[in-house]
Write an enzyme that holds these catalytic residues in place. Structure first.
Site, PDB file in Angstrom:
ATOM      1  N   HIS A 151      37.030  44.967  36.717  1.00 46.78           N
ATOM      2  CA  HIS A 151      37.563  45.095  38.076  1.00 46.78           C
ATOM      3  C   HIS A 151      39.095  44.964  38.061  1.00 46.78           C
ATOM      4  O   HIS A 151      39.662  44.008  38.598  1.00 46.78           O
ATOM      5  CB  HIS A 151      36.913  43.975  38.897  1.00 46.78           C
ATOM      6  CG  HIS A 151      37.120  43.988  40.367  1.00 46.78           C
ATOM      7  ND1 HIS A 151      38.349  44.141  40.981  1.00 46.78           N
ATOM      8  CD2 HIS A 151      36.225  43.819  41.376  1.00 46.78           C
ATOM      9  CE1 HIS A 151      38.194  44.062  42.294  1.00 46.78           C
ATOM     10  NE2 HIS A 151      36.915  43.866  42.555  1.00 46.78           N
ATOM     11  N   GLU A 258      38.532  50.369  38.993  1.00 41.82           N
ATOM     12  CA  GLU A 258      37.549  49.611  38.221  1.00 41.82           C
ATOM     13  C   GLU A 258      36.631  50.549  37.435  1.00 41.82           C
ATOM     14  O   GLU A 258      36.124  51.524  37.989  1.00 41.82           O
ATOM     15  CB  GLU A 258      36.702  48.762  39.174  1.00 41.82           C
ATOM     16  CG  GLU A 258      37.539  47.965  40.171  1.00 41.82           C
ATOM     17  CD  GLU A 258      36.719  47.352  41.308  1.00 41.82           C
ATOM     18  OE1 GLU A 258      35.527  47.066  41.093  1.00 41.82           O
ATOM     19  OE2 GLU A 258      37.271  47.185  42.404  1.00 41.82           O
TER      20      GLU A 258
HETATM   21  C1  BG6 Z   1      35.274  45.490  44.955  1.00 40.91           C
HETATM   22  C2  BG6 Z   1      34.193  45.820  45.926  1.00 40.91           C
HETATM   23  O1  BG6 Z   1      34.895  45.877  43.675  1.00 40.91           O
HETATM   24  O2  BG6 Z   1      35.528  44.099  44.959  1.00 40.91           O
HETATM   25  C3  BG6 Z   1      34.581  45.317  47.291  1.00 40.91           C
HETATM   26  O3  BG6 Z   1      33.967  47.219  45.942  1.00 40.91           O
HETATM   27  C4  BG6 Z   1      34.918  43.841  47.247  1.00 40.91           C
HETATM   28  O4  BG6 Z   1      33.526  45.563  48.217  1.00 40.91           O
HETATM   29  C5  BG6 Z   1      35.975  43.619  46.191  1.00 40.91           C
HETATM   30  O5  BG6 Z   1      35.362  43.421  48.511  1.00 40.91           O
HETATM   31  C6  BG6 Z   1      36.422  42.174  46.042  1.00 40.91           C
HETATM   32  O6  BG6 Z   1      35.339  41.339  45.870  1.00 40.91           O
HETATM   33  P1  BG6 Z   1      35.539  39.786  45.793  1.00 40.91           P
HETATM   34  O7  BG6 Z   1      34.186  39.194  45.671  1.00 40.91           O
HETATM   35  O8  BG6 Z   1      36.365  39.514  44.558  1.00 40.91           O
HETATM   36  O9  BG6 Z   1      36.270  39.383  47.036  1.00 40.91           O
END
Ligand code: BG6
Length: 282
Positions: A151, A258
């Site tokens: 990510h 990502e």
């Molecule tokens: C992304 C998702 O990969 O991560 C989003 O597609 C999400 O929907 C984002 O809001 C962040 O997630 P988190 O759990 O780290 O706040």
């Protein structure tokens, strides 16, 4: 390699050419990448992020495993990013530095996900590129399936001036419209506010152009293997306001591209090993 404190919680590796990367064992989480020859951080990490056992770091490269987002019954993005990984080895040469980290199933992971596995995260840095690979070995007796992602939060000067190429014409699932599958646009992607899309079966590399007026324009090429999907995410100003670990304005400072396996879960048979990687090159 240097480790802060007694038991290392932070590992920094550097190639002889000056390229370096920092990884937190909590999360198996890359939090800094500086390519060779420049004193320029390329990953975004929120100044309000927490760090430490069980805390999801806001920025860098979270490892989402064995569940992407809220796509199943597990905690958001799975447990890997809130698990403590162990350092397996590091190597530093003139041209590159590598480090490998491991996460093995334990009581906490089995309570959430009843499978035996060994995950290995390999990080390689040198010159103008960074490669992060996630290997998942099924050490149990039955098959399992998972979704996940690397990510990556890119640090940009102004997300609202960036352009992403390579996803033109690629269908995507739009989380802002209930996961509706939409035909890909013909033009490169620009960000106008919150964006949360899973591009499906992406055929080739993606390029992020950041016109960065004060630091000079920069382009990164993002390639992946093993992962079929690419997620593009930015919370926009409203999303940032909802996140306690981000500052106002952080939406402009970051853009996530990502390497992901979302629409088609990855199935690993007993004794088999799957590998997915993301390679980022300036
Ligand atoms: C992304 C998702 O990969 O991560 C989003 O597609 C999400 O929907 C984002 O809001 C962040 O997630 P988190 O759990 O780290 O706040």
């Amino acid at each position: 390699m240097n480790a802060a404190g007694g038991a290392p919680s932070l590992v920094t590796i550097a190639a002889g050419d000056g390229a370096k990367v920092r990884v937190h064992l909590d999360g198996g989480h890359v939090t800094s990448w500086i390519p060779a020859g420049v004193d320029d951080e390329r990953l975004f990490v929120s100044a309000k992020s927490g760090f430490g056992p069980g805390i999801a770091i806001r920025g860098g490269i979270p490892v989402c495993f064995p569940q992407f987002g809220g796509e199943g019954p597990l905690p958001q993005h799975g447990f890997a990013r809130v698990s403590t990984w162990t350092l397996v080895e590091t190597r530093e040469t003139d041209r590159e530095a590598t480090a490998t980290f491991r996460l093995i199933d334990n009581d906490a992971t089995r309570a959430l996900w009843p499978h035996a596995f060994a995950a290995e995260l390999s990080v390689r840095v040198g010159g103008d590129s960074l490669e992060v690979a996630l290997a998942v070995h099924n050490t149990g007796d039955g098959s399992f399936a998972f979704t996940g992602a690397l990510h990556t939060y890119f640090r940009v000067e102004d997300a609202y001036r960036c352009r992403i190429e390579g996803l033109e014409g690629v269908r995507y699932r739009d989380a802002l419209h209930g996961g509706r599958v939409t035909e890909g646009e013909r033009a490169p992607i620009t960000v106008a506010g919150e964006i949360d899309r899973v591009y499906l079966d992406v055929p080739g590399p993606v390029t992020l152009h950041d016109p960065a007026r004060t630091r000079g324009a920069r382009t990164v090429r993002v390639e992946q293997s093993g992962f079929r999907d690419v997620v593009v995410w930015n919370p926009g100003p409203a999303g940032v306001a909802r996140k306690p670990d981000m500052h106002d304005g952080d939406d402009a400072r970051m853009l996530c591209i990502e390497a992901a396996a979302v629409a088609t879960p990855i199935v690993v048979a007993p004794g088999e090993r799957w590998i997915g990687a993301q390679t980022i090159t300036l």
